[in-house]
Design an enzyme around this catalytic site. Structure first.
Site: not given
Ligand code: ADP
Ligand code: ADP
Ligand code: MG
Length: 668
Positions: A124, A208, A243, A299
């Site tokens: 990130k 952040e 989150h 991905r």
């Molecule tokens: P997005 O893809 O919307 O960002 P997530 O970060 O929740 O949402 O999606 C990826 C996550 O989904 C993985 O880190 C894992 O924890 C979870 N996950 C759900 N189903 C599976 C699966 N079949 N295989 C691997 N990870 C999975």
């Molecule tokens: P991850 O890799 O776990 O998906 P993200 O950085 O995408 O991490 O953050 C996950 C979620 O946290 C986001 O979908 C958003 O809803 C919330 N989030 C992330 N950054 C911020 C921010 N600076 N302020 C408020 N909410 C945030």
């Molecule tokens: Mg994210």
């Protein structure tokens, strides 16, 4: 770098994943004429993705790091099965640059970006630095190298509280803490670092500004190896818990046309900054007006189907074409937005117990038929086992309609028609969520679920007459079904009895609530059901697949009623209900304790004597079997003791209330 070596045509694809995404990828790959290879762990021998692939290779023990995360084993499995390409799905190794590189080194096509692109975008902090250079708007914050406490504290002060402390390597909402004031900062960093170290082996943090009333907006992009890059509109995933996304929709109901164009342009700029190849998502957080870049996921994403439904594309097909080295099939202005789509993630978890994952065998799996505007991406079937080793997501239910309201209605209907038994699921919670007026009105932010947890998880009302009638129908239906009898026997047909009129008493309990008693009277006239003072004409007929038509006083109602042992699961027009049948025949039921006479609870025939007079009995030892309504029921010792007397013989037809045996309690 010579991209024609990295991206070229192949015939056999290995899917390095499990569950719904493996099944999803297999579906498209097969439609494109590819041979598919699944991989699986010892826990997944019988899994759906294994059954659906043309071939399957065992990776190793259940633990993910011994199987789905074992790079060497996955690459070796590709070699052994003759696969020329690997699709990583999401989760697991999908964003692992070392894995992408290992595939390239083994001469395999990796369906995704190159390792370099992942390295550039994987962290990130690193990606934020890149985006800053490319002029993409960022959340104000600190994403530098220095990690000492003083630097982080100074950065937080400068940004202004509340701030969000985030693991640079993070994903899935882990290693993230909202911090309201300077005093809370140090302990939050310590615990976020600990979590990040355990989850990602990397505890670097960034800080952040915590955006107020945050909404999550993201843009789907895809690039080919010829320098073309497209955006496929945005998704909004503001309904989150910890989150993590729960419901996702496309397009965002929050953005104006101008904002949509701006965010899509920013996303393309972000992806172009690394000459991105493959499907990816640029994530933003929004305060309702402006959008700020937070991260890129290199991905395919869980929620990609909502984009497919509004653009009429198959993103997996596009991924595979890009991996073949082809050009993207459309240009930016040929990608149009049509209608609205919304997705719900179905998990094996218990919303009432803090969303604790639920494991076990799926005894019932019933989802509505996929019609126009409804799609179900499942990774499990009836009889499958949900193991404790992996993510508990079972399926995704995705609905499309011309309008957002229409899509919500369709999704809710589909959730209502989804019955999964054997494990606890979040389906009722999802229904409550999508029908919440604030969700309909899009008056939400990422904290909505947490703030409304009580009303969203407390979804079951008290059972009324219809539900009690449904419960009786379920029991009678089950008894008819499991009956060993000749199907032409008049006993088979509920309501017909050879002599006179019979009464049967049922008793149910919801949770630890009071007992609910129902009397069924039946014989050679129409049956009636009495609940307290109320009496109804009662009839039912099975409607297939766990469904019944139940008629109470002439009003016909379609219900779903499933009985598993003594647990009844009902779905009526009033919602979902879980009841326990307090069965007078059941072993160990409170009803029998303390009762030393073994009495026929219903009229029936004695079909077997299972213990002899004088025998020593444990509590629950079978004494005799009655056949009642063509269903065998075994009467058991209510407590430990001696079988003093048997008062019936095999073949006796006995009336309700007749004493059949006597048990003498063991001396205390
Ligand atoms: P997005 O893809 O919307 O960002 P997530 O970060 O929740 O949402 O999606 C990826 C996550 O989904 C993985 O880190 C894992 O924890 C979870 N996950 C759900 N189903 C599976 C699966 N079949 N295989 C691997 N990870 C999975
Ligand atoms: P991850 O890799 O776990 O998906 P993200 O950085 O995408 O991490 O953050 C996950 C979620 O946290 C986001 O979908 C958003 O809803 C919330 N989030 C992330 N950054 C911020 C921010 N600076 N302020 C408020 N909410 C945030
Ligand atoms: Mg994210």
């Amino acid at each position: 770098m010579d991209r024609s070596r990295l991206y070229r045509r192949f015939r056999t694809l290995l899917i390095a994943n499990r569950g719904e995404i493996a099944c999803r990828v297999i579906r498209t790959a097969r439609a494109m004429g590819l041979r598919t290879v699944a991989v699986f762990s010892e826990a997944d021998r019988g899994a759906m993705h294994v059954a659906e692939a043309d071939e399957a290779v065992l990776l190793g023990p259940a633990r993910a790091r011994d199987s789905y995360l074992n790079i060497e084993r996955v690459v070796e499995s590709a070699r052994r099965s003759g696969a020329e390409a690997i699709h990583p799905g999401y989760g697991f190794l999908s964003e692992n640059a070392e894995f992408a590189q290992a595939c390239a080194d083994a001469g395999l096509v990796f369906v995704g970006p190159t390792a370099d692109m992942m390295v550039a975008m994987g962290s990130k902090s690193g990606s934020k630095a890149l985006m800053e250079k490319a002029g993409v708007p960022l959340v104000p914050g600190y994403h530098g190298e220095a990690q000492d406490e003083a630097t982080l504290a100074k950065a937080a002060d400068r940004i202004g509280f509340p701030v969000l402390v985030k693991a640079s390597a993070g994903g899935g909402g882990r290693g993230m803490r909202v911090v309201g004031s300077g005093a809370e900062l140090a302990p939050a960093i310590v615990s976020a670092k600990r979590e990040a170290k355990a989850a990602f082996g990397d505890d670097r943090m960034l800080i952040e500004k915590y955006v107020q009333n945050p909404r999550h907006i993201e843009v789907q992009v895809i690039g080919d190896s010829h320098g073309n890059l497209l955006s496929l509109f945005e998704r909004e995933c503001t309904l989150q818990r910890r989150h993590q996304k729960v419901i996702e929709e496309a397009p965002s109901p929050t953005l104006s046309l101008r904002q949509r164009e701006a965010v899509c342009a920013a996303a393309r700029k972000a992806a172009l900054a690394v000459n991105y190849v493959g499907a990816g998502t640029i994530e933003f957080v929004s305060d309702g007006n402006d959008v700020f870049f937070i991260e890129m996921n290199t991905r395919l994403q869980v929620e990609h189907p909502v984009t497919e439904l509004i653009t009429g594309t198959d993103l997996v097909e596009w991924q595979l074409r890009v991996a073949f080295g082809e050009k993207l099939p459309l240009t930016q202005d040929q990608i149009t937005l049509n209608g609205h789509a919304i997705e719900a993630r179905v998990y094996a978890e218990n919303p009432q117990k803090n969303f604790m994952p639920s494991v076990g065998r799926i005894k019932t799996w019933r989802t509505p038929e996929a019609v126009d505007g409804l799609r179900i991406d499942a990774g499990y079937r009836e009889g499958d086992t949900v193991s404790p080793y992996y993510d508990a997501m079972l399926a995704k239910v995705i609905a499309w309609a011309p309008t957002r309201q229409g899509a919500i209605d369709r999704l809710n209907r589909a959730l209502e028609e989804t019955d999964i038994r054997g494990v606890v699921t979040n389906v009722p919670f999802l229904s409550a969520l999508v029908t919440h007026p604030d969700v309909r009105a899009n008056a939400i932010d990422t904290g909505f679920i947490e703030r409304n947890l009580n009303s969203l998880t407390d979804v079951s009302g008290a059972p009324g007459d219809l539900e009690l009638g449904a419960a009786v129908a379920a029991i009678l239906g089950e008894e008819q079904k499991t009956s060993q009898a000749d199907v032409h026997s008049p006993w088979q047909t509920f309501g017909w009895m050879p002599v006179g009129c019979r009464q049967r008493l049922f008793s149910f309990r919801q949770g630890s609530g009071a007992e609910l008693k129902v009397a069924l009277r039946y014989g050679n006239g129409p049956a009636t059901l009495s609940v307290g003072e109320r009496q109804f004409g009662f009839a039912f007929s099975p409607a297939g697949d766990g469904g019944f038509e139940v008629t109470l006083d002439g009003t016909k109602s379609r219900i779903v009623a499933v009985i598993e042992g003594h647990e009844l699961y009902l779905r009526t027009r009033n919602g979902r209900f879980d009841l326990r049948w307090v069965d007078p025949f059941g072993a160990g039921d409170e009803e029998q304790a303390g009762e030393d006479r073994i009495v026929a609870p219903l009229p029936g025939t004695v079909v077997a004597l299972l213990a002899e007079e004088g025998a020593t009995l444990e509590k629950g030892t079978p004494i005799l079997t009655l056949e009642v309504m063509k269903m065998e029921q075994t009467l058991r010792a209510p407590f430990a003791g001696v079988l003093k007397k048997i008062k019936c013989r095999v073949g006796d037809i006995v009336q309700e209330g007749v004493e059949l045996a006597e048990v003498e309690p063991a001396a205390a």
